[in-house]
Design a protein around this motif. Structure first.
Motif, mmCIF file in Angstrom:
data_model
loop_
_atom_site.group_PDB
_atom_site.id
_atom_site.type_symbol
_atom_site.label_atom_id
_atom_site.label_comp_id
_atom_site.label_asym_id
_atom_site.label_seq_id
_atom_site.Cartn_x
_atom_site.Cartn_y
_atom_site.Cartn_z
ATOM 1 N N PRO A 1 21.115 -16.226 0.611
ATOM 2 C CA PRO A 1 22.321 -15.457 0.942
ATOM 3 C C PRO A 1 22.405 -14.177 0.104
ATOM 4 O O PRO A 1 22.216 -14.227 -1.117
ATOM 5 C CB PRO A 1 23.458 -16.422 0.589
ATOM 6 C CG PRO A 1 22.863 -17.773 0.682
ATOM 7 C CD PRO A 1 21.429 -17.633 0.276
ATOM 8 N N TRP A 2 22.652 -13.060 0.774
ATOM 9 C CA TRP A 2 22.691 -11.783 0.057
ATOM 10 C C TRP A 2 23.833 -10.912 0.593
ATOM 11 O O TRP A 2 23.631 -10.007 1.388
ATOM 12 C CB TRP A 2 21.346 -11.061 0.204
ATOM 13 C CG TRP A 2 21.250 -9.839 -0.654
ATOM 14 C CD1 TRP A 2 21.973 -9.563 -1.770
ATOM 15 C CD2 TRP A 2 20.393 -8.714 -0.451
ATOM 16 N NE1 TRP A 2 21.618 -8.354 -2.298
ATOM 17 C CE2 TRP A 2 20.640 -7.801 -1.502
ATOM 18 C CE3 TRP A 2 19.438 -8.376 0.496
ATOM 19 C CZ2 TRP A 2 19.978 -6.598 -1.621
ATOM 20 C CZ3 TRP A 2 18.772 -7.175 0.377
ATOM 21 C CH2 TRP A 2 19.029 -6.289 -0.667
ATOM 22 N N ALA B 1 0.826 -1.210 0.000
ATOM 23 C CA ALA B 1 0.000 0.000 0.000
ATOM 24 C C ALA B 1 0.862 1.262 0.000
ATOM 25 O O ALA B 1 0.408 2.330 -0.415
ATOM 26 C CB ALA B 1 -0.907 0.004 1.226
ATOM 27 N N SER B 2 2.117 1.150 0.455
ATOM 28 C CA SER B 2 2.993 2.325 0.454
ATOM 29 C C SER B 2 3.433 2.684 -0.958
ATOM 30 O O SER B 2 3.930 3.782 -1.182
ATOM 31 C CB SER B 2 4.253 2.060 1.295
ATOM 32 O OG SER B 2 3.926 1.589 2.563
ATOM 33 N N LYS B 3 3.295 1.757 -1.891
ATOM 34 C CA LYS B 3 3.642 1.977 -3.300
ATOM 35 C C LYS B 3 5.046 2.557 -3.436
ATOM 36 O O LYS B 3 5.255 3.527 -4.170
ATOM 37 C CB LYS B 3 2.652 2.947 -3.947
ATOM 38 C CG LYS B 3 1.246 2.421 -4.071
ATOM 39 C CD LYS B 3 0.461 3.354 -4.973
ATOM 40 C CE LYS B 3 -0.978 3.469 -4.562
ATOM 41 N NZ LYS B 3 -1.662 4.607 -5.159
ATOM 42 N N THR B 4 6.002 2.018 -2.683
ATOM 43 C CA THR B 4 7.333 2.617 -2.804
ATOM 44 C C THR B 4 8.172 1.923 -3.870
ATOM 45 O O THR B 4 8.021 0.726 -4.126
ATOM 46 C CB THR B 4 8.088 2.652 -1.440
ATOM 47 O OG1 THR B 4 9.416 2.183 -1.640
ATOM 48 C CG2 THR B 4 7.409 1.826 -0.389
ATOM 49 N N HIS B 5 9.032 2.729 -4.487
ATOM 50 C CA HIS B 5 9.948 2.200 -5.505
ATOM 51 C C HIS B 5 10.947 1.227 -4.899
ATOM 52 O O HIS B 5 11.618 0.502 -5.600
ATOM 53 C CB HIS B 5 10.779 3.336 -6.096
ATOM 54 C CG HIS B 5 9.984 4.263 -6.951
ATOM 55 N ND1 HIS B 5 10.496 5.445 -7.399
ATOM 56 C CD2 HIS B 5 8.735 4.180 -7.435
ATOM 57 C CE1 HIS B 5 9.598 6.058 -8.130
ATOM 58 N NE2 HIS B 5 8.515 5.320 -8.156
ATOM 59 N N TYR B 6 11.095 1.308 -3.575
ATOM 60 C CA TYR B 6 12.126 0.511 -2.927
ATOM 61 C C TYR B 6 11.694 -0.918 -2.670
ATOM 62 O O TYR B 6 12.509 -1.748 -2.306
ATOM 63 C CB TYR B 6 12.552 1.172 -1.610
ATOM 64 C CG TYR B 6 13.326 2.438 -1.845
ATOM 65 C CD1 TYR B 6 14.698 2.407 -2.050
ATOM 66 C CD2 TYR B 6 12.687 3.659 -1.910
ATOM 67 C CE1 TYR B 6 15.418 3.560 -2.289
ATOM 68 C CE2 TYR B 6 13.395 4.823 -2.155
ATOM 69 C CZ TYR B 6 14.759 4.772 -2.344
ATOM 70 O OH TYR B 6 15.465 5.928 -2.595
ATOM 71 N N LEU B 7 10.413 -1.188 -2.858
ATOM 72 C CA LEU B 7 9.911 -2.539 -2.583
ATOM 73 C C LEU B 7 10.691 -3.608 -3.350
ATOM 74 O O LEU B 7 11.199 -4.552 -2.736
ATOM 75 C CB LEU B 7 8.405 -2.596 -2.880
ATOM 76 C CG LEU B 7 7.713 -3.922 -2.618
ATOM 77 C CD1 LEU B 7 7.834 -4.311 -1.153
ATOM 78 C CD2 LEU B 7 6.241 -3.855 -2.985
ATOM 79 N N PRO B 8 10.843 -3.480 -4.688
ATOM 80 C CA PRO B 8 11.618 -4.510 -5.383
ATOM 81 C C PRO B 8 13.071 -4.588 -4.910
ATOM 82 O O PRO B 8 13.662 -5.665 -4.903
ATOM 83 C CB PRO B 8 11.581 -4.086 -6.851
ATOM 84 C CG PRO B 8 10.585 -3.017 -6.971
ATOM 85 C CD PRO B 8 10.301 -2.482 -5.606
ATOM 86 N N ARG B 9 13.628 -3.453 -4.483
ATOM 87 C CA ARG B 9 15.029 -3.453 -4.061
ATOM 88 C C ARG B 9 15.237 -4.254 -2.781
ATOM 89 O O ARG B 9 16.323 -4.722 -2.507
ATOM 90 C CB ARG B 9 15.512 -2.022 -3.821
ATOM 91 C CG ARG B 9 15.659 -1.257 -5.109
ATOM 92 C CD ARG B 9 16.428 0.017 -4.865
ATOM 93 N NE ARG B 9 16.722 0.678 -6.133
ATOM 94 C CZ ARG B 9 17.520 1.715 -6.253
ATOM 95 N NH1 ARG B 9 18.110 2.218 -5.201
ATOM 96 N NH2 ARG B 9 17.741 2.266 -7.425
ATOM 97 N N TRP B 10 14.180 -4.367 -1.973
ATOM 98 C CA TRP B 10 14.298 -5.091 -0.709
ATOM 99 C C TRP B 10 13.561 -6.427 -0.765
ATOM 100 O O TRP B 10 13.267 -7.029 0.272
ATOM 101 C CB TRP B 10 13.777 -4.241 0.453
ATOM 102 C CG TRP B 10 14.670 -3.075 0.753
ATOM 103 C CD1 TRP B 10 14.409 -1.769 0.503
ATOM 104 C CD2 TRP B 10 15.978 -3.107 1.326
ATOM 105 N NE1 TRP B 10 15.466 -0.983 0.887
ATOM 106 C CE2 TRP B 10 16.447 -1.776 1.401
ATOM 107 C CE3 TRP B 10 16.816 -4.140 1.787
ATOM 108 C CZ2 TRP B 10 17.699 -1.445 1.910
ATOM 109 C CZ3 TRP B 10 18.051 -3.808 2.306
ATOM 110 C CH2 TRP B 10 18.492 -2.478 2.356
ATOM 111 N N ALA B 11 13.267 -6.881 -1.988
ATOM 112 C CA ALA B 11 12.478 -8.113 -2.131
ATOM 113 C C ALA B 11 13.135 -9.298 -1.419
ATOM 114 O O ALA B 11 12.450 -10.206 -0.955
ATOM 115 C CB ALA B 11 12.286 -8.425 -3.610
ATOM 116 N N LEU B 12 14.474 -9.269 -1.341
ATOM 117 C CA LEU B 12 15.173 -10.415 -0.747
ATOM 118 C C LEU B 12 15.089 -10.447 0.783
ATOM 119 O O LEU B 12 15.414 -11.458 1.402
ATOM 120 C CB LEU B 12 16.652 -10.405 -1.160
ATOM 121 C CG LEU B 12 16.967 -10.973 -2.547
ATOM 122 C CD1 LEU B 12 18.462 -10.909 -2.812
ATOM 123 C CD2 LEU B 12 16.498 -12.420 -2.652
#
Lengths: 508, 308
Positions: free
Chosen positions: A151-152, A121-132
């Motif tokens: 592992p990341w 719901a926050s619709k942030t661009h960072y969501l995919p960046r923190w998918a892991l």
């Protein structure tokens, strides 16, 4: 000149003289920074945008910073970190830090921030960046753990790339996201005062800042979209700092008596992609090599960019933490280029290539593209240069509908994963080179290696593989040119942050 | 009168609707807006997810239907760039555009009408040549060039005026001069020809024969009768100014509708573009309507035509 006197009088009477002249600002320690655009939002962790983040980061602190000397991840709100196991990172948090509303910064804040990012719901661009990241666990008030899906090792670089600005959990919960967007509450060196849309954002000193209060009492960001008008504002002493002084205006600024140009080698790289993701001559390694040999990069730097760029010989710049100094530059060698054309059975005089370029996105991008076309023309190659509006340029790269070559910049490029993983595989959005299975396998492996030494070796090997494939004409790192008023002491950073905590008023 | 008003209202609605429809489809010809709002390391599947969420994957007719239904309720959606209500973003910029337009129009009238009248009454004189020469120059000089030159002279060299932004009266001077230079030029030339035409009318001859002074002849008998083309042009110019003076607003960092709209177009921020088109077309048709009412006052014959 008789008419001058009454005119001056009229101007003074109407109160037309620009308010708060530069000297007054110097005395009051107030700096005005001129940017081309206003922030797209004042919510942190929401929009990936250079201008937005530069302003937001005055009010919100970074969880992990980059050391301005070697650009390695450095402590900020996190004081240290360690790898607990392959999928768990532990961070210890700085104690005694408070948000502008008095709320303490603690583990709950880190968790609330990640929860905000992970909430669709926050619709942030960072969501995919923190998918892991699976979740953030609170160990105690000053310790948190980031648990990842797999592992990341690159997590810490991601963290240091301005991707995590802790938010106040209580305010977030009680007042809601919109209230925080209207009146930001961070732990940063400056507090929010006022945002006049399309005009200015005003911030004031946070006297209780944990690193000690900033030297400046007030920072104002003024939004001036037209670059000539921004330059004029600097020369008129209306603004005190501006980014992207064009190389040809450097002397003008230096001689103005009001400001001087401060330059830094940026981590942002510029390159000419030789596209093999679509049918055409650039599928052939010999032709890619030939084109690279035919382009005189030194000449471009000297003549077009007036030496305001640093040549690169591979996909990563020396500022990149994973940079490998091994390997040689592809030399400018027209004879070798002709030999390669002959070997491939291609007559350069009958070859027509298309080069796509943006205009005004990177320093002199269009001029550089035209100069490259002229250099290739020396071998008889006809090059059609297509100048694209920025959105169209991105569309074409994504849809693989550019010509055989395109010009692009990439940055801040401070770690290998953020650059090589994105640009030398078939699938990523803005890639131009792919179909190389051994390379893709190596990349997939490198991003999971946790041991720093082995990881560096793996990236060095990959850099050599990339160099051998000549997927680009490797060009340069941009130089960022800032105009800075004489009375301000401030050193620009390679990661493009215009962070006024680091600025001081020169004592007179 | 009531049926006239009603028919004008229907016309206005139709103009606004057609403009919005045309722009809705035209902006979509430019391409996908999604990429411009996402970071460059975004993956194809995430791009697609964003597009899906924003409804750009739906068939165009479906998107259009959804837009019309929402727009009818005054909902133009959220700006893709700023994540705020698009119509509100545009309305917030209106006061800046309106005040600049008012200043520019005032300057335009103050310059253009006297120059036009003097050129007409002193036809062939030095004043006429000067006035019309100045008008041609005003129309020929590109606004961005004039703007930058003024900034260079008055802000950088002399330090008298601010380079841009809003604030006091000083901030209005250069932008309104740049706007007025262009609009006044057109209006002065039109005023000249309209007044010249009227001066040849029989009633002007009669007025002169009555022994009226030249000032009275021009002010009372000529100017009002020459006013229709001037008012028409003034209406058009007002409409254009209220739609936002794109170049001037950009150069002088003026926080108006024009600058917002152009930025939105370049960024493919469709909701903002459409909200701006809505506001601009409503303003434009409203001004047109006011001009038509003015015709009735200036020339009672048009009132009778409407009545009939």
């Amino acid at each position: 000149m008789r008419f001058l006197k009454p005119l001056v009088l009229l101007v003074v009477l109407l109160g037309l003289v620009p308010a708060a002249a530069a000297q007054e600002r110097a005395r009051a320690k107030e700096v005005i920074v001129g940017f081309a655009a206003e922030p797209r939002s004042l919510l942190p962790n929401t929009i990936v945008d250079w201008t937005t983040n530069n302003q937001v980061e005055h009010m919100y602190d970074r969880f992990v910073d980059r050391d301005p000397k070697d650009y390695k991840p450095a402590p900020m709100l996190a004081t240290g970190w360690k790898i607990v196991n392959d999928t768990t990172w532990e961070f210890s948090l700085r104690q005694g830090v408070r948000f502008h509303n008095g709320e303490p910064f603690n583990a709950a804040s880190v968790k609330a921030t990640m929860d905000y990012i992970k909430d669709p719901a926050s619709k942030t661009h960072y969501l995919p960046r923190w998918a892991l990241v699976k979740e953030v666990q609170i160990v105690n008030d000053s310790t948190v753990r980031f648990v990842t899906e797999k592992p990341w090792p690159g997590l810490i670089d991601r963290m240091a790339a301005t991707d995590f600005l802790p938010m106040p959990p209580k305010a977030l919960k009680e007042q809601g996201v919109q209230a925080l967007a209207a009146k930001p509450i961070g732990t940063g060196p400056f507090k929010f005062v006022q945002w006049v849309r399309d005009e200015r954002l005003v911030l004031e000193k946070n006297p209780d800042y944990w690193q000690g209060p900033p030297d400046l009492n007030r920072v104002t960001f003024r939004f001036i979209p037209e670059f000539s008008a921004r330059l004029a504002a600097l020369l008129a002493g209306e603004i005190d700092i501006m980014k992207d002084v064009p190389p040809h205006a450097v002397e003008l600024v230096d001689r103005s008596g009001k400001a001087r140009v401060r330059a830094t080698v940026s981590s942002r790289i510029n390159y000419l992609a030789l596209v093999n993701l679509k049918p055409g001559p650039m599928q052939d390694l010999r032709l890619r090599k030939a084109v690279h040999h035919a382009v005189n990069v030194d000449e471009l730097i000297q003549q077009v960019l007036k030496r305001r760029a640093s040549k690169m010989c591979g996909p990563l710049s020396p500022l990149n933490v994973d940079y490998s100094p091994k390997g040689e530059c592809v030399k400018y060698d027209p004879a070798r280029a002709l030999a390669l054309f002959k070997e491939a059975g291609v007559d350069p005089a009958r070859l027509t290539l298309t080069l796509d370029t943006p205009s005004g996105r990177y320093p002199l991008d269009k001029d550089v593209s035209l100069a490259i076309a002229a250099q290739l023309q020396r071998l008889g190659i006809k090059v059609n240069v297509v100048v694209n509006e920025w959105g169209t340029h991105l569309d074409k790269i994504k849809n693989r509908t550019t010509g055989d070559m395109f010009f692009l910049g990439w940055g801040p490029a401070l770690d290998a994963q953020g650059t090589i993983e994105q640009l030398f595989q078939t699938a990523p959005t803005y890639s131009s080179y792919g179909g190389n299975k051994p390379l893709e396998a190596k990349i997939a492996q490198a991003v999971t290696i946790v041991d720093p030494k082995r990881r560096l070796e793996a990236w060095a090997e990959i850099q050599q593989m990339v160099r051998d494939e000549v997927p680009w004409v490797f060009l340069w790192q941009q130089h960022d040119l800032y105009g800075v008023a004489h009375w301000i002491e401030w050193k620009p950073r390679a990661d493009e942050k215009v962070w006024m905590f680091e600025a001081k008023v020169v004592p007179r | 009168m009531r049926s006239y008003l009603l028919s004008r209202l229907v016309q206005t609605a139709l103009v606004v609707f057609l403009s919005l429809t045309a722009v809705f489809f035209l902006v979509r010809l430019g391409g996908d807006p999604v990429l411009l709002f996402l970071p460059m390391d975004i993956q194809a599947k995430d791009v697609n997810e964003f597009r899906q969420r924003l409804g750009f994957n739906d068939p165009l007719a479906f998107q259009y239907g959804r837009f019309v239904t929402a727009a009818a309720r005054g909902d133009f959606g959220e700006s893709l760039r700023y994540k705020r209500d698009a119509l509100r973003l545009v309305l917030e910029r209106l006061p800046a555009t309106f005040t600049l337009a008012a200043a520019a129009l005032l300057l335009t009238f103050c310059l253009a009408i006297p120059i036009g009248v003097i050129s007409a009454t002193q036809r062939g004189s030095m004043l006429d040549y000067l006035g019309m020469g100045g008008a041609v120059l005003g129309q020929a000089i590109p606004g961005f060039w004039l703007g930058l030159m003024l900034i260079y002279l008055f802000s950088v060299r002399l330090g008298w005026l601010p380079t841009g932004g809003t604030g006091g009266a000083a901030h209005y001077l250069m932008p309104s001069v740049v706007l007025a230079a262009f609009y006044a030029a057109r209006m002065a030339r039109l005023t000249r020809s309209a007044v010249l035409e009227t001066l040849n009318e029989d009633y002007v001859l009669t007025a002169r024969a009555k022994g009226l002074t030249e000032v009275a002849v021009v002010a009372k008998h000529t100017l009002k009768n020459s006013a229709i083309p001037i008012v028409t042009l003034a209406g058009l110019e007002t409409g254009q100014l209220l739609g936002g003076a794109v170049i001037t607003e950009t150069i002088f960092a003026w926080p108006g509708v024009g600058r917002l709209t152009v930025q939105a177009l370049l960024n493919r921020d469709f909701p903002v573009v459409l909200a701006a088109v809505f506001v601009i077309s409503v303003t434009y048709t409203l001004i047109n309507f006011l001009v038509d009412l003015l015709y009735g006052w200036l020339d009672p014959r048009t009132r009778r035509e409407v009545g009939a």
